[in-house]
Write an enzyme that holds these catalytic residues in place. Structure first.
Site, PDB file in Angstrom:
ATOM      1  CB  CYS A   1     -38.378  51.097  12.615  1.00 35.07           C
ATOM      2  SG  CYS A   1     -39.031  49.508  13.462  1.00 35.07           S
TER       3      CYS A   1
ATOM      4  CD  GLU B   1     -38.996  42.868  16.275  1.00 37.32           C
ATOM      5  OE1 GLU B   1     -37.939  43.256  16.054  1.00 37.32           O
ATOM      6  OE2 GLU B   1     -39.557  43.410  17.410  1.00 37.32           O
TER       7      GLU B   1
ATOM      8  CG  ASP C   1     -34.717  41.118  16.383  1.00 37.23           C
ATOM      9  OD1 ASP C   1     -33.665  40.566  16.723  1.00 37.23           O
ATOM     10  OD2 ASP C   1     -35.420  42.123  17.219  1.00 37.23           O
TER      11      ASP C   1
ATOM     12  CG  HIS D   1     -26.245  66.855  32.093  1.00 42.09           C
ATOM     13  ND1 HIS D   1     -26.578  67.000  33.213  1.00 42.09           N
ATOM     14  CD2 HIS D   1     -26.839  67.622  31.261  1.00 42.09           C
ATOM     15  CE1 HIS D   1     -27.585  67.525  33.326  1.00 42.09           C
ATOM     16  NE2 HIS D   1     -28.012  68.123  31.913  1.00 42.09           N
TER      17      HIS D   1
END
Ligand code: PEP
Ligand code: MG
Length: 580
Positions: A504, A433, A457, A191
């Protein structure tokens, strides 16, 4: 100067003086009471509950203009927990059974409740154990007339350093006096982390032992983007960070202007700029930074809990949340990428000699269909709530795609037989990757609906350089001609087959790489939300033709040093580009 590394809980950079916030060890007395005193002790408890409730109400009033919904809801939930009749009943029963003072009884009762919450299968209930402790501290302070240390009285802007922080510590604090937060404990889903993000306070948690080294007034740098904290920085480091901080603030301003604009080149090519997220709550940041979608949801972060995997229901809820929050924007959820460098799972089976080349990601999932199918079912069930895309990580060749799709089909058939709805046309893609996947991307493109290049990677495996080994970082070069050739080949093969190709890995957020990737024809860039404005700015400033010319020039070059120099010079001329 000493550097600590932790978990990037909330982005941003701060330079300032440390303020040590100590979690006090309140010493709780223990003594016997007579049966006649039971009622009196119970009365003391009821009074303490009333006073603790009033304390929160006062806090709510004081903070009413500066408090968001998250904080208000949290305080309301604390009032409910303090006043829970079940808590009173348990205290009452234990007082009568044990005949000890009420402070001591309260601690026992709270421990039982916390233990129960912690071992619950429900993530939401698990997280409530922190709130429960928080709430009990308030009642205990009232019983002992103890005024706890508070962040509400800060007189100057500071960086708060603590072993751990409770959510209510953050809510009660003077937020313009807190430059950043650094704690030993805590994870991305605590939290405290969620609140730090929503309050936009840079935070690094999980630093292990930072609070042992830092003293009040020490100079600190907190880099919430990288997850590092620097104690007593030298002059040069400090000045680099002050420049970086200025640039960061400039980004934030640009963000406001660029948010509503498309990522479109000057000659009209539209690019999808998407966000990478690790936990569902990060969608807020993605939306705030104008992401066109989620290009990578690293689902494995849901799996960070010792010795247990999340249930289908828990996963379903997390995926549905992200899909609904993103409305109809695309959300690419990557199936479990466990193992390799992500070894913090307390999962003993993954203790391998060579984990980077080992039983990880899709290899793990294909040999554990029991675990993989749970995730596929959760994804399929969630698909009706938005625009889902599913992506498999660490694919090395055609067989793994076929095998993954077979299991995916089985999951679909199961749901079909159970009459559970799911979308029929979910795009399924793979990460490129591993060099063998890039080299056979012509074959793989026929099997799937999209590619996403994972350069983190891909660079590691192409250059044989461990991405986590600081001794050889000089070899970890996105502009190595070998890496660039694999990226170009993947994009060309994807396009020949008519499928979109995204990226990404971190390279997608590197401003130096943007023009090169554009020129190679990349369709989608996905990155941490905070990087979106800068990349958008570059995309909007160049033409596709210019970018293609840059690619033409660099692909003739034979070394990463030459390519890096070329692109830096080119960017320098075009943007008066500031180097780190
Ligand atoms: C990558 O490898 O580029 C990637 C995006 O995945 P991760 O960093 O999670 O391995
Ligand atoms: Mg990867």
């Amino acid at each position: 100067m000493k550097e600590f590394h932790g978990i990037t809980a909330s982005p941003g950079i701060a330079v300032g003086k440390a303020y040590i916030f100590k979690e006090e060890n309140i010493s709780v007395p223990k003594y016997d009471i007579s049966p006649k005193e039971v009622e009196n002790e119970l009365k003391r408890f009821i009074n303490a509950v009333e006073n603790a409730t009033e304390e929160i109400e006062i806090l709510k009033t004081r903070m009413k203009d500066s408090m968001g919904d998250d904080e208000r809801n949290l305080l309301d939930s604390h009032i409910m927990m303090i006043n829970d009749p079940e808590l009173k009943n348990q205290v009452d029963a234990e007082l009568r059974a044990q005949k000890k003072n009420v402070e001591w009884i309260l601690i026992q009762v709270i421990e039982q409740i916390v233990e129960k919450l912690k071992t619950s299968n429900d993530d939401y209930l698990k997280e409530r154990s922190v709130d429960m402790k928080d709430v009990s501290k308030r009642i205990l302070n009232q019983l002992l007339y103890h005024k706890g240390q508070s962040l509400s009285g800060l007189k100057e802007p500071v960086i708060v350093v603590a072993h751990n922080l409770m959510p209510s510590d953050l809510i009660g604090m003077k937020r313009n006096m807190v430059l950043a937060i650094a704690t030993d404990a805590g994870g991305k889903t605590s939290h405290t982390a969620i609140l730090a993000r929503s309050l936009e306070i840079p935070a690094v948690l999980g630093l292990m032992d930072v609070s042992r080294y830092v003293k009040n007034g020490d100079e600190l740098i907190v880099d919430g983007n990288k997850g590092s904290v620097i104690l007593e920085p030298d002059k040069k480091t400090k000045s680099v960070y002050i420049t970086t901080q200025k640039r960061w603030k400039k980004h934030e301003l640009e963000l406001l202007q660029l948010n509503k604009l498309e990522a479109e080149t000057r000659d009209g090519k539209l690019i999808n700029l998407e966000a990478n997220i690790e936990i569902p709550e990060e969608v807020e940041s993605a939306l705030k930074h104008g992401a066109d979608g989620i290009g990578l949801f690293r689902s494995e972060f849901l799996f960070i809990q010792p010795n247990r995997f999340p249930t289908e229901e828990e996963q379903f809820r997390a995926y549905r949340y992200v899909l609904e929050r993103m409305k109809n924007k695309p959300v690419t959820i990557r199936t479990l990428d466990l193992g390799g460098d992500k070894s913090l799972y307390g999962f003993n089976e993954l203790d391998e000699k060579n984990p980077i080349l080992g039983w990880r990601a899709i290899r793990f999932c294909l040999s554990r269909p029991d675990i993989f199918k749970v995730q596929l079912r959760a994804l399929l069930r969630a698909s009706v709530y938005g625009n889902l895309k599913i992506m498999f990580p660490m694919i090395s060749g055609k067989e793994e795609v076929e095998h993954s799709l077979e299991l995916y089909d089985i999951a679909k058939k199961e749901l079909e037989a159970e009459g559970v709805p799911y979308k029929r046309d979910i795009p399924v893609g793979i990460m490129i990757e591993i060099p063998s996947a890039a080299l056979t991307s012509d074959v793989l493109a026929k099997e799937v609906d999209f590619f996403s290049i994972g350069t983190n990677d891909l660079i590691q495996y192409t250059i044989a350089v461990d991405r986590g080994n600081e001794r050889i970082t000089y070899l970890y070069e996105p502009f190595h001609p070998g890496v660039l050739k694999l990226i170009q080949l993947t994009i060309e093969n994807g396009h020949k087959q008519g499928i979109p190709v995204g990226m990404c890995g971190e390279m997608a957020s590197d401003p130096l790489a943007t023009t090169i990737l554009l020129g190679m024809g990349l369709d989608e860039f996905s990155m941490s939300p905070i990087s979106i404005p800068e990349v958008k700015r570059i995309i909007r400033s160049v033409t596709l033709l210019e970018a293609e010319e840059v690619v033409g020039a660099i692909m003739e070059m034979d070394s990463y040093a030459g390519i890096t120099k070329y692109i830096k010079d080119w960017m320098g001329k075009k943007f008066e580009f500031e180097e780190n």
